[in-house]
Design a protein around this motif. Structure first.
Motif, PDB file in Angstrom:
ATOM      1  N   SER A  33      17.970  -3.095 -29.344  1.00  0.00           N
ATOM      2  CA  SER A  33      16.556  -2.966 -29.158  1.00  0.00           C
ATOM      3  C   SER A  33      15.933  -4.291 -28.648  1.00  0.00           C
ATOM      4  N   HIS A  34      16.618  -5.557 -29.556  1.00  0.00           N
ATOM      5  CA  HIS A  34      16.006  -6.746 -28.963  1.00  0.00           C
ATOM      6  C   HIS A  34      16.391  -6.972 -27.763  1.00  0.00           C
ATOM      7  N   LEU A  35      17.651  -6.741 -27.194  1.00  0.00           N
ATOM      8  CA  LEU A  35      17.999  -6.823 -25.877  1.00  0.00           C
ATOM      9  C   LEU A  35      17.344  -6.381 -24.995  1.00  0.00           C
ATOM     10  N   LEU A  36      17.047  -5.068 -25.215  1.00  0.00           N
ATOM     11  CA  LEU A  36      16.177  -4.316 -23.959  1.00  0.00           C
ATOM     12  C   LEU A  36      14.739  -4.548 -24.040  1.00  0.00           C
ATOM     13  N   SER A  37      14.258  -5.059 -25.058  1.00  0.00           N
ATOM     14  CA  SER A  37      12.872  -5.326 -25.371  1.00  0.00           C
ATOM     15  C   SER A  37      12.436  -6.716 -24.788  1.00  0.00           C
ATOM     16  N   GLN A  38      13.506  -7.810 -24.988  1.00  0.00           N
ATOM     17  CA  GLN A  38      13.315  -9.146 -24.724  1.00  0.00           C
ATOM     18  C   GLN A  38      14.130  -9.327 -23.229  1.00  0.00           C
ATOM     19  N   ARG A  39      15.174  -8.545 -22.907  1.00  0.00           N
ATOM     20  CA  ARG A  39      15.899  -8.916 -21.814  1.00  0.00           C
ATOM     21  C   ARG A  39      16.409 -10.277 -21.669  1.00  0.00           C
ATOM     22  N   VAL A 103      20.075  -4.244  -2.650  1.00  0.00           N
ATOM     23  CA  VAL A 103      20.968  -4.143  -3.572  1.00  0.00           C
ATOM     24  C   VAL A 103      20.393  -4.339  -4.927  1.00  0.00           C
ATOM     25  N   THR A 104      19.045  -4.158  -4.996  1.00  0.00           N
ATOM     26  CA  THR A 104      18.667  -4.113  -6.679  1.00  0.00           C
ATOM     27  C   THR A 104      17.856  -3.078  -6.728  1.00  0.00           C
ATOM     28  N   ALA A 105      17.875  -2.019  -5.742  1.00  0.00           N
ATOM     29  CA  ALA A 105      17.046  -0.953  -5.932  1.00  0.00           C
ATOM     30  C   ALA A 105      18.057   0.058  -7.005  1.00  0.00           C
ATOM     31  N   GLY A 106      17.429   0.716  -7.785  1.00  0.00           N
ATOM     32  CA  GLY A 106      18.060   1.800  -8.515  1.00  0.00           C
ATOM     33  C   GLY A 106      18.490   2.942  -7.938  1.00  0.00           C
ATOM     34  N   SER A 118      19.990  -4.327 -13.509  1.00  0.00           N
ATOM     35  CA  SER A 118      18.958  -5.047 -13.536  1.00  0.00           C
ATOM     36  C   SER A 118      18.889  -5.873 -15.000  1.00  0.00           C
ATOM     37  N   LEU A 119      19.376  -5.390 -15.948  1.00  0.00           N
ATOM     38  CA  LEU A 119      19.442  -6.149 -17.111  1.00  0.00           C
ATOM     39  C   LEU A 119      20.418  -7.767 -16.875  1.00  0.00           C
ATOM     40  N   THR A 120      21.335  -7.278 -16.124  1.00  0.00           N
ATOM     41  CA  THR A 120      22.167  -8.529 -15.867  1.00  0.00           C
ATOM     42  C   THR A 120      21.539  -9.466 -15.163  1.00  0.00           C
ATOM     43  N   ASN A 121      20.829  -9.001 -14.148  1.00  0.00           N
ATOM     44  CA  ASN A 121      19.711 -10.084 -13.421  1.00  0.00           C
ATOM     45  C   ASN A 121      18.861 -10.974 -14.202  1.00  0.00           C
ATOM     46  N   SER A 122      18.246 -10.125 -15.187  1.00  0.00           N
ATOM     47  CA  SER A 122      17.473 -10.713 -16.228  1.00  0.00           C
ATOM     48  C   SER A 122      18.171 -11.747 -16.971  1.00  0.00           C
ATOM     49  N   LEU A 123      19.352 -11.183 -17.697  1.00  0.00           N
ATOM     50  CA  LEU A 123      19.958 -12.305 -18.387  1.00  0.00           C
ATOM     51  C   LEU A 123      20.471 -13.611 -17.706  1.00  0.00           C
ATOM     52  N   LEU A 124      20.881 -13.135 -16.411  1.00  0.00           N
ATOM     53  CA  LEU A 124      21.174 -14.612 -15.634  1.00  0.00           C
ATOM     54  C   LEU A 124      20.003 -15.408 -15.369  1.00  0.00           C
ATOM     55  N   TYR A 314      20.933  -7.936   2.158  1.00  0.00           N
ATOM     56  CA  TYR A 314      22.279  -7.167   1.862  1.00  0.00           C
ATOM     57  C   TYR A 314      22.132  -5.824   2.217  1.00  0.00           C
ATOM     58  N   PRO A 315      22.866  -5.455   3.360  1.00  0.00           N
ATOM     59  CA  PRO A 315      23.101  -4.045   3.837  1.00  0.00           C
ATOM     60  C   PRO A 315      23.891  -3.103   2.931  1.00  0.00           C
ATOM     61  N   GLY A 316      23.409  -2.281   2.342  1.00  0.00           N
ATOM     62  CA  GLY A 316      23.824  -0.932   1.672  1.00  0.00           C
ATOM     63  C   GLY A 316      24.082  -1.240   0.086  1.00  0.00           C
ATOM     64  N   ARG A 317      25.062  -0.431  -0.346  1.00  0.00           N
ATOM     65  CA  ARG A 317      25.490  -0.628  -1.787  1.00  0.00           C
ATOM     66  C   ARG A 317      26.496  -1.630  -2.040  1.00  0.00           C
ATOM     67  N   ALA A 318      26.781  -1.947  -3.197  1.00  0.00           N
ATOM     68  CA  ALA A 318      27.755  -2.789  -3.432  1.00  0.00           C
ATOM     69  C   ALA A 318      28.376  -2.543  -4.605  1.00  0.00           C
ATOM     70  N   SER A 319      29.431  -3.394  -5.148  1.00  0.00           N
ATOM     71  CA  SER A 319      30.411  -3.038  -6.365  1.00  0.00           C
ATOM     72  C   SER A 319      29.497  -3.503  -7.419  1.00  0.00           C
ATOM     73  N   ALA A 320      29.576  -2.437  -8.720  1.00  0.00           N
ATOM     74  CA  ALA A 320      28.959  -3.024  -9.943  1.00  0.00           C
ATOM     75  C   ALA A 320      29.771  -3.731 -10.857  1.00  0.00           C
ATOM     76  N   SER A 321      31.096  -3.901 -10.307  1.00  0.00           N
ATOM     77  CA  SER A 321      32.160  -4.674 -11.211  1.00  0.00           C
ATOM     78  C   SER A 321      31.370  -6.125 -11.469  1.00  0.00           C
ATOM     79  N   PRO A 322      31.259  -6.865 -10.657  1.00  0.00           N
ATOM     80  CA  PRO A 322      30.858  -8.296 -10.884  1.00  0.00           C
ATOM     81  C   PRO A 322      29.550  -8.369 -11.850  1.00  0.00           C
ATOM     82  N   SER A 323      28.508  -7.250 -11.823  1.00  0.00           N
ATOM     83  CA  SER A 323      27.526  -7.284 -12.649  1.00  0.00           C
ATOM     84  C   SER A 323      27.981  -6.759 -14.436  1.00  0.00           C
TER      85      SER A 323
END
Ligand SMILES: *Cc1c(COP(=O)(O)O)cnc(C)c1O
Length: 501
Positions: A33-39, A103-106, A118-124, A314-323
């Motif tokens: 819950s700390h992670l999700l609230s603070q990101r 590439v950031t759209a849900g 989205s969480l990965t981008n916040s943490l980065l 970025y055109p289109g979708r992308a792999s989720a693996s790196p995130s």
């Protein structure tokens, strides 16, 4: 299991026996819950069971996993994975990230993958801010391509904001092909700027940057692209000086920070440049800075709108693996774990530098450690010492011998006047960052993130033994040369090798 169900287990076993597990579970829920609230990057790293639980829960938010039984897929992209091993390798995260336009759209079908993105981008962003760029890293996005391609996307994202005749990218020369090709692939014209010699080091020629801007006119220039992390004897560019020029002439400034997160000097240069002048975007590799498999780059900058424009390019979708890899790694390490890696790397650099210096002292007739103190990661050992004429032996042989003995990453730069053509552009002395670097040939070795003391020591032992042999070989070569001169050819080189060996 939620807390009600956990308590209900007390009807099946002795309530006291559940206490340790209930305590662990409470701890996990608190961290989550700390992670999700603070990101934000947690201070302490998470355990493997915690990471496993998190990723399984997130994967179950995607429709192809939780609801697969009742899912009626009538589209052309339904996240179906036929090979069980592939399914497991991805925890069932099959939908990727982004939607057609961004590439950031849900994605509606993949709430879990979207959360990871989205969480990965916040943490980065928090990671970059905590490790040296509090001001420059207002916003960060991971793009699932390596660094060269990410630089290319950054350049392309600037096109709409530049005059239509802007085609040039001013680029203080760094002899690394992917960043050069990024400019070409984006359809622009690179303008390489030769570095200046300062002692043994190669530094940015800021005066040349200014005169090129004045000569071509700012409207014909797309951006200036500088570099922090690079092979010695080149050192990080003078970012603040270039940033001031970019501010003066209204030019975008992109920084190639390929493996710069691992050195506070590179990060400080970026932050400093963003406060003193103009810096639009800086790009870093996921594999080099986070110790994950190749596949992602982090694009960051002080203005969220500018960073978002790259994601939208970025055109289109992308792999989720790196995130996914970046998220799990950031949580595994926590702030303290990454700080430990940085300390370990700095210690490896000092050990490598001191070890090379003492080795150079012992072999001063054939090598010299170049004085490149402004490069915090890479070192260079000039393969010419006080005693020898450098002639006779082939420096490339040393690189090959190191590789055969298991040393990877060391590179020998000949720095001769041979021309190399890349995409139609001619470079002289390619590899050495300069047309006629005076202290070539040299050997590069770097203290990269994750390098251990043992690796440093083993490398020094191997190099020491090779240089000892090399010295002998030179003696042999000169004996043979003398013998040849005297017309005395029956004493063969092989015999002499045996005699001296
Ligand atoms: C690694 C690196 C790059 C990019 O290489 P990729 O293979 O695209 O990640 C660019 N410039 C420098 C200085 C690098 O070290």
């Amino acid at each position: 299991m939620n807390s009600d169900n956990l308590l209900a287990l007390g009807r099946l076993v002795d309530q006291r026996h559940l206490q340790p597990a209930l305590g662990w579970r409470r701890g996990f829920e608190n961290r989550l819950s700390h992670l999700l609230s603070q990101r934000r990057l947690p201070e302490q790293g998470w355990s493997e069971p915690e990471l496993e639980l998190l990723i399984r829960e997130l994967a179950l938010l995607d429709m192809n996993n939780a609801n697969s039984g009742s899912c009626i897929g009538v589209g052309e992209r339904e996240g179906r994975v036929v090979c069980p091993l592939v399914y497991r390798r991805h925890f069932g995260l099959a939908h990727g990230i982004g939607r057609s336009g961004d590439v950031t759209a849900g994605q509606p079908k993949a709430a879990g993958s979207s959360v990871i993105n989205s969480l990965t981008n916040s943490l980065l962003g928090d990671w970059l801010r905590q490790f040296g760029c509090p001001k420059a890293a207002k916003c960060a996005v991971l793009i699932p391509v390596a660094t060269g391609m990410a630089l290319c996307l950054c350049l392309l994202s600037l096109r709409s904001s530049r005059p239509s005749n802007a085609k040039l990218v001013l680029w203080p020369r760094i002899d690394q092909k992917s960043c050069f090709k990024a400019i070409i692939t984006a359809g622009f014209t690179p303008v390489p700027i030769e570095p200046l010699l300062d002692g043994d080091q190669l530094v940015t020629d800021v005066t040349a940057v200014r005169s090129l801007i004045e000569q071509h006119g700012p409207d014909s220039i797309v951006a200036v692209m500088t570099t922090t992390s690079c092979f010695a004897p080149r050192v990080p560019d003078r970012l603040a000086d270039v940033a001031k020029l970019c501010a003066e002439f209204g030019l975008p400034h992109i920084v190639n920070n390929a493996y710069g997160v691992q050195a506070s000097r590179c990060m400080n240069l970026i932050n400093d440049a963003s406060t003193k002048g103009r810096l639009d975007l800086f790009v870093q590799s996921c594999d080099k800075n986070l110790l994950v498999p190749v596949g992602g780059a982090v694009i960051a900058g002080p203005d969220a709108a500018v960073v978002s424009r790259v994601a939208a390019t970025y055109p289109g979708r992308a792999s989720a693996s790196p995130s996914t890899d970046a998220l799990l790694t950031l949580l595994h390490l926590g702030r303290s774990g990454f700080a430990r890696l940085l300390d370990q790397r700095a210690a490896a650099y000092t050990r490598l530098r001191d070890g090379l210096a003492s080795l150079a002292g012992r072999h001063s007739d054939c090598v010299r450690l170049l004085d490149t103190g402004k490069n915090p990661i890479s070192l260079a050992l000039c393969l010419r010492g006080s005693g020898s004429s450098s002639g006779g032996s082939d420096p490339g042989r040393l690189g090959a011998a190191l590789f055969r003995r298991g040393c990877s990453g060391a590179r020998v730069v000949a720095g001769d006047d041979k021309r190399v053509s890349i995409e139609g552009y001619e470079f002289q002395g390619y590899g050495a960052h300069q047309t006629a670097y005076p202290f070539a040939p040299y050997l590069n070795a770097a203290a990269g993130l994750g390098m251990s003391e043992t690796e440093v020591d083993s490398f020094l032992v191997v190099l020491d033994s090779l240089l000892t042999k090399e010295f002998r070989q030179r003696e042999i070569d000169s004996h043979v040369a003398d013998a040849d001169e005297q017309g005395d050819n029956d004493y063969s080189k092989d015999q002499l090798t045996e005699d001296l060996g």
